[in-house]
Design a protein around this motif. Structure first.
Motif, PDB file in Angstrom:
ATOM      1  N   GLY A 327       0.610  14.411 -59.947  1.00  0.00           N
ATOM      2  CA  GLY A 327      -1.479  15.103 -60.859  1.00  0.00           C
ATOM      3  C   GLY A 327      -1.767  15.350 -59.007  1.00  0.00           C
ATOM      4  N   THR A 328      -1.554  15.935 -57.621  1.00  0.00           N
ATOM      5  CA  THR A 328      -2.127  16.159 -56.544  1.00  0.00           C
ATOM      6  C   THR A 328      -2.080  17.563 -56.672  1.00  0.00           C
ATOM      7  OG1 THR A 328      -1.079  14.150 -55.814  1.00  0.00           O
ATOM      8  CG2 THR A 328      -2.206  16.132 -54.322  1.00  0.00           C
ATOM      9  N   PRO A 329      -3.106  18.338 -56.427  1.00  0.00           N
ATOM     10  CA  PRO A 329      -2.798  19.892 -55.780  1.00  0.00           C
ATOM     11  C   PRO A 329      -1.801  20.088 -54.946  1.00  0.00           C
ATOM     12  CG  PRO A 329      -4.803  19.049 -55.802  1.00  0.00           C
ATOM     13  CD  PRO A 329      -4.805  17.812 -55.909  1.00  0.00           C
ATOM     14  N   VAL A 330      -1.118  21.481 -54.643  1.00  0.00           N
ATOM     15  CA  VAL A 330      -0.210  21.581 -53.651  1.00  0.00           C
ATOM     16  C   VAL A 330      -1.107  22.965 -53.266  1.00  0.00           C
ATOM     17  CG1 VAL A 330       1.748  21.497 -53.264  1.00  0.00           C
ATOM     18  CG2 VAL A 330       1.151  20.148 -54.513  1.00  0.00           C
ATOM     19  N   ILE A 331      -1.549  23.253 -51.900  1.00  0.00           N
ATOM     20  CA  ILE A 331      -1.066  24.556 -51.608  1.00  0.00           C
ATOM     21  C   ILE A 331       0.339  24.489 -50.550  1.00  0.00           C
ATOM     22  CG2 ILE A 331      -2.565  25.500 -49.749  1.00  0.00           C
ATOM     23  CD1 ILE A 331      -4.860  23.896 -49.814  1.00  0.00           C
ATOM     24  N   GLY A 332       0.871  25.429 -50.562  1.00  0.00           N
ATOM     25  CA  GLY A 332       2.189  25.943 -51.087  1.00  0.00           C
ATOM     26  C   GLY A 332       2.247  27.743 -49.954  1.00  0.00           C
ATOM     27  N   GLY A 333       3.044  27.853 -49.100  1.00  0.00           N
ATOM     28  CA  GLY A 333       3.567  28.750 -48.682  1.00  0.00           C
ATOM     29  C   GLY A 333       4.045  29.610 -49.654  1.00  0.00           C
ATOM     30  N   ASN A 334       4.246  30.935 -49.711  1.00  0.00           N
ATOM     31  CA  ASN A 334       3.712  32.289 -50.455  1.00  0.00           C
ATOM     32  C   ASN A 334       5.337  32.155 -50.210  1.00  0.00           C
ATOM     33  OD1 ASN A 334       3.745  33.504 -52.947  1.00  0.00           O
ATOM     34  ND2 ASN A 334       2.600  35.080 -51.831  1.00  0.00           N
ATOM     35  N   VAL A 335       6.629  31.666 -50.434  1.00  0.00           N
ATOM     36  CA  VAL A 335       6.866  32.203 -50.141  1.00  0.00           C
ATOM     37  C   VAL A 335       9.016  31.473 -50.886  1.00  0.00           C
ATOM     38  CG1 VAL A 335       7.409  32.327 -47.877  1.00  0.00           C
ATOM     39  CG2 VAL A 335       8.457  29.658 -48.315  1.00  0.00           C
ATOM     40  N   GLY A 336       9.787  31.551 -51.602  1.00  0.00           N
ATOM     41  CA  GLY A 336      11.273  31.304 -51.724  1.00  0.00           C
ATOM     42  C   GLY A 336      10.564  30.480 -52.971  1.00  0.00           C
ATOM     43  N   GLY A 337      11.379  29.310 -53.534  1.00  0.00           N
ATOM     44  CA  GLY A 337      10.937  28.281 -54.264  1.00  0.00           C
ATOM     45  C   GLY A 337       9.936  28.376 -54.725  1.00  0.00           C
ATOM     46  N   ILE A 338       9.233  27.694 -53.508  1.00  0.00           N
ATOM     47  CA  ILE A 338       7.799  27.687 -53.928  1.00  0.00           C
ATOM     48  C   ILE A 338       7.067  28.682 -55.039  1.00  0.00           C
ATOM     49  CG2 ILE A 338       5.557  27.172 -52.806  1.00  0.00           C
ATOM     50  CD1 ILE A 338       6.573  26.269 -50.413  1.00  0.00           C
ATOM     51  N   ARG A 339       7.353  29.422 -54.611  1.00  0.00           N
ATOM     52  CA  ARG A 339       6.802  30.775 -55.833  1.00  0.00           C
ATOM     53  C   ARG A 339       6.865  30.196 -57.116  1.00  0.00           C
ATOM     54  NH1 ARG A 339       7.210  36.563 -52.696  1.00  0.00           N
ATOM     55  NH2 ARG A 339       8.702  35.139 -51.766  1.00  0.00           N
ATOM     56  N   HIS A 340       8.251  29.551 -57.482  1.00  0.00           N
ATOM     57  CA  HIS A 340       8.212  29.097 -58.836  1.00  0.00           C
ATOM     58  C   HIS A 340       7.702  27.949 -59.395  1.00  0.00           C
ATOM     59  CE1 HIS A 340      11.804  32.167 -59.471  1.00  0.00           C
ATOM     60  NE2 HIS A 340      11.501  32.735 -58.427  1.00  0.00           N
ATOM     61  N   GLN A 341       7.228  27.184 -58.304  1.00  0.00           N
ATOM     62  CA  GLN A 341       6.920  26.308 -59.060  1.00  0.00           C
ATOM     63  C   GLN A 341       5.342  26.383 -59.078  1.00  0.00           C
ATOM     64  OE1 GLN A 341       8.321  22.934 -56.849  1.00  0.00           O
ATOM     65  NE2 GLN A 341       9.424  24.150 -55.672  1.00  0.00           N
ATOM     66  N   LEU A 342       4.522  26.966 -57.997  1.00  0.00           N
ATOM     67  CA  LEU A 342       3.106  27.000 -57.774  1.00  0.00           C
ATOM     68  C   LEU A 342       2.691  27.726 -58.606  1.00  0.00           C
ATOM     69  CD1 LEU A 342       2.293  25.580 -54.674  1.00  0.00           C
ATOM     70  CD2 LEU A 342       2.012  24.691 -56.968  1.00  0.00           C
ATOM     71  N   GLU A 343       1.319  28.060 -59.492  1.00  0.00           N
ATOM     72  CA  GLU A 343       1.208  29.288 -60.334  1.00  0.00           C
ATOM     73  C   GLU A 343      -0.111  29.514 -59.489  1.00  0.00           C
ATOM     74  OE1 GLU A 343       0.224  31.153 -64.532  1.00  0.00           O
ATOM     75  OE2 GLU A 343       1.739  29.568 -64.344  1.00  0.00           O
ATOM     76  N   ASP A 344      -0.101  30.208 -58.865  1.00  0.00           N
ATOM     77  CA  ASP A 344      -1.837  30.828 -57.716  1.00  0.00           C
ATOM     78  C   ASP A 344      -2.790  30.441 -58.470  1.00  0.00           C
ATOM     79  OD1 ASP A 344      -2.717  30.888 -55.812  1.00  0.00           O
ATOM     80  OD2 ASP A 344      -3.498  32.788 -55.751  1.00  0.00           O
ATOM     81  N   GLY A 345      -3.311  29.522 -58.658  1.00  0.00           N
ATOM     82  CA  GLY A 345      -5.100  29.282 -59.838  1.00  0.00           C
ATOM     83  C   GLY A 345      -4.574  28.610 -60.734  1.00  0.00           C
ATOM     84  N   HIS A 346      -4.012  28.150 -61.254  1.00  0.00           N
ATOM     85  CA  HIS A 346      -3.369  27.466 -62.432  1.00  0.00           C
ATOM     86  C   HIS A 346      -3.223  26.076 -61.746  1.00  0.00           C
ATOM     87  CE1 HIS A 346      -1.890  26.571 -66.023  1.00  0.00           C
ATOM     88  NE2 HIS A 346      -1.153  26.482 -65.576  1.00  0.00           N
ATOM     89  N   ASN A 347      -1.597  25.938 -61.465  1.00  0.00           N
ATOM     90  CA  ASN A 347      -1.642  24.271 -61.004  1.00  0.00           C
ATOM     91  C   ASN A 347      -1.699  23.681 -59.507  1.00  0.00           C
ATOM     92  OD1 ASN A 347       0.829  25.978 -60.359  1.00  0.00           O
ATOM     93  ND2 ASN A 347       1.879  25.367 -61.821  1.00  0.00           N
ATOM     94  N   GLY A 348      -2.061  25.801 -58.873  1.00  0.00           N
ATOM     95  CA  GLY A 348      -2.110  24.926 -57.545  1.00  0.00           C
ATOM     96  C   GLY A 348      -2.548  26.130 -56.118  1.00  0.00           C
ATOM     97  N   PHE A 349      -1.823  26.059 -55.503  1.00  0.00           N
ATOM     98  CA  PHE A 349      -2.461  27.330 -54.660  1.00  0.00           C
ATOM     99  C   PHE A 349      -1.464  28.351 -53.795  1.00  0.00           C
ATOM    100  CE2 PHE A 349      -7.264  26.353 -55.700  1.00  0.00           C
ATOM    101  CZ  PHE A 349      -7.712  26.694 -56.055  1.00  0.00           C
ATOM    102  N   LEU A 350      -1.160  28.854 -53.589  1.00  0.00           N
ATOM    103  CA  LEU A 350      -0.268  30.186 -52.805  1.00  0.00           C
ATOM    104  C   LEU A 350      -1.252  30.728 -51.371  1.00  0.00           C
ATOM    105  CD1 LEU A 350       2.318  31.229 -55.100  1.00  0.00           C
ATOM    106  CD2 LEU A 350       3.463  29.343 -53.362  1.00  0.00           C
ATOM    107  N   VAL A 351       0.172  30.756 -50.839  1.00  0.00           N
ATOM    108  CA  VAL A 351      -1.028  30.598 -49.210  1.00  0.00           C
ATOM    109  C   VAL A 351      -0.157  31.676 -48.083  1.00  0.00           C
ATOM    110  CG1 VAL A 351      -2.701  29.359 -49.403  1.00  0.00           C
ATOM    111  CG2 VAL A 351      -1.261  28.657 -48.346  1.00  0.00           C
ATOM    112  N   ASP A 352      -0.879  32.852 -47.633  1.00  0.00           N
ATOM    113  CA  ASP A 352       0.270  33.360 -46.540  1.00  0.00           C
ATOM    114  C   ASP A 352      -0.107  33.975 -45.357  1.00  0.00           C
ATOM    115  OD1 ASP A 352       1.874  35.392 -49.054  1.00  0.00           O
ATOM    116  OD2 ASP A 352      -0.708  35.396 -49.466  1.00  0.00           O
ATOM    117  N   SER A 353      -0.768  33.206 -44.833  1.00  0.00           N
ATOM    118  CA  SER A 353      -2.116  32.689 -43.283  1.00  0.00           C
ATOM    119  C   SER A 353      -2.726  31.214 -43.163  1.00  0.00           C
ATOM    120  CB  SER A 353      -2.967  34.139 -43.404  1.00  0.00           C
ATOM    121  OG  SER A 353      -3.539  33.915 -44.178  1.00  0.00           O
ATOM    122  N   VAL A 354      -2.767  30.937 -41.804  1.00  0.00           N
ATOM    123  CA  VAL A 354      -3.844  29.470 -41.515  1.00  0.00           C
ATOM    124  C   VAL A 354      -5.156  29.729 -42.246  1.00  0.00           C
ATOM    125  CG1 VAL A 354      -4.470  28.960 -39.569  1.00  0.00           C
ATOM    126  CG2 VAL A 354      -2.512  29.442 -39.435  1.00  0.00           C
TER     127      VAL A 354
END
Ligand code: UDP
Length: 404
Positions: A327-354
């Protein structure tokens, strides 16, 4: 945990998952396992410890045994030269350059042959994981189908390396990749199974607040400020430098402590160097730890205000699912398998840069409500899609398909 008669220790059985996945799913799995009773299965990888593959095989092989398949797990051995070469291959499969001389190819193939001699792989189903043991198929006396299970991001492999490995891959009866984006042009069937987590392991099971506190105190982790945490092997692909840079930007806006917890795998010779580089950034608010403490991983993923997994390439990223489960919010790199786990803004965030990562850290640290909401959705995502029963069922379907 319930003991089975005759079991001296209470191993996890598929029935224990009923509370998470429901009775119908458990029944369906047991039904699918029925035609496979006493089937002899071997999984082969290159390390018993460190990294996601060992993390998966540990509970998966036990669960396969629990549903009636006689399932073994072997790890190939080799000298440091061998693992230097296979780590370069791993990097090149994810797009880095490689200079594979004939000498290196010979070392690779010879060590794999030695392992073929040591391991009599005459099982009904053989699953070979990742590139390290890949050529072992050449020396097999196949008694049943052989599957190559590749966990790395194969979307952009270095062409000369892929040309060298492809003929080995095509000697298998099928290949299993984590997501469809990794599909290559191959003459054999390709299937897609995303990894999954074991909710009963020390790493993922519930922890009381007092236990969490005890683990953090034991490792002298300050808890006076919110924790931003990344748990990862010390590996450039996990971008620890990028995490440090993002945290430096974020802390200008809102105070927080960064914890980088990492370990090294016995088949990864680059870990020590990356660890030493990251250690240079250490200060009283930037904690770098290299500890083999599974309960600490659990405690950190639970206590973190934000978990970051800022990978530059990521086959799947078990650490993402592990933190989401808690139940911890995750910020993941917008790559590979992370994209299939995190739906940006719904269950976490995907990011492309520092900068993007820093902005999301600040946003989350400032909003307990948003953290709670994303965390709730994250837990539910894992419950529905990333528990080990789903992964087991995919293997059962695959094994049954060969039976037909
Ligand atoms: N891990 C750990 N301790 C550490 C760092 C990582 O136990 O200090 C575990 C992590 O919890 C996860 C696995 O190692 O279960 C890493 O898997 P992942 O798929 O995230 O990455 P990989 O290392 O396979 O690239």
């Amino acid at each position: 945990m319930v003991k089975n008669p005759g079991d001296p220790y209470p191993l996890v059985q598929v029935e224990h998952y009923e509370r998470y996945v429901g009775a119908e799913v458990v029944e369906r799995i047991l039904e699918k396992a029925r035609p496979l009773q006493d089937l002899r299965v071997a999984h082969v990888n290159s390390t018993y410890y460190g990294g996601g593959v060992a993390e998966l095989l540990s509970p998966l092989t036990l669960l396969m045994n629990s549903v009636g398949m006689v399932t073994e797990w072997r790890a190939i051995q080799g000298p440091p030269d061998f693992f230097n070469i296979t780590k370069k291959m791993h990097n090149a499969l994810q797009g880095a350059d490689i200079h594979l001389t004939p000498m290196k190819a010979t070392i690779y193939e010879e060590v794999v042959y030695e392992n073929a001699v040591r391991n009599r792989l005459d099982h009904d189903r053989v699953v070979i994981h990742d590139p390290q043991p890949l050529p072992i198929v050449r020396h097999s006396r196949k008694r049943g189908p052989w599957i190559w299970r590749c966990h790395v991001d194969l979307s952009n492999p270095e062409p000369s390396l892929w040309a060298y490995l492809k003929p080995f891959v095509e000697q298998y009866d099928a290949t299993v990749l984590s997501i469809p984006e990794y599909a290559r042009e191959l003459s054999i069937p390709q299937l897609f199974f995303m990894p999954a987590i074991d909710p009963f392991s020390i790493k993922n099971r519930e922890m009381h607040e007092a236990e969490i506190e005890e683990r953090l105190q034991h490792h002298h982790i300050p808890t006076d400020l919110p924790l931003v945490v990344q748990v990862s092997r010390f590996d450039h692909w996990k971008d620890p430098e990028g995490v440090v840079a993002a945290w430096r930007l974020a802390r200008r806006e809102t105070p927080c402590t960064l914890v980088l917890l990492g370990n090294m795998a016995s088949d990864d010779p680059e870990g020590q160097r990356v660890y030493e580089q990251v250690m240079r950034h250490r200060d009283e608010r930037l904690i770098v730890l290299s500890r083999e403490d599974t309960a600490l991983v659990n405690a950190l993923q639970r206590r973190a205000a934000v978990v970051v997994q800022k990978s530059l390439r990521e086959g799947f990223g078990l650490t993402v699912a592990e933190a989401m489960w808690k139940g911890t919010p995750v910020i993941g790199g917008n790559v590979g398998g992370i994209r299939h786990q995190l739906e940006d803004g719904h269950n976490g965030f995907l990011v492309d840069s520092v900068e993007h990562c820093a902005a999301r850290i600040v946003q989350l640290l400032r909003s307990p409500k948003l953290r709670h909401q994303l965390g709730q959705h994250a837990h539910e995502t894992v419950r529905r899609r990333f528990l080990l029963t789903r992964y087991l069922e995919q293997y059962l379907d695959l094994f049954n398909a060969f039976e037909a």
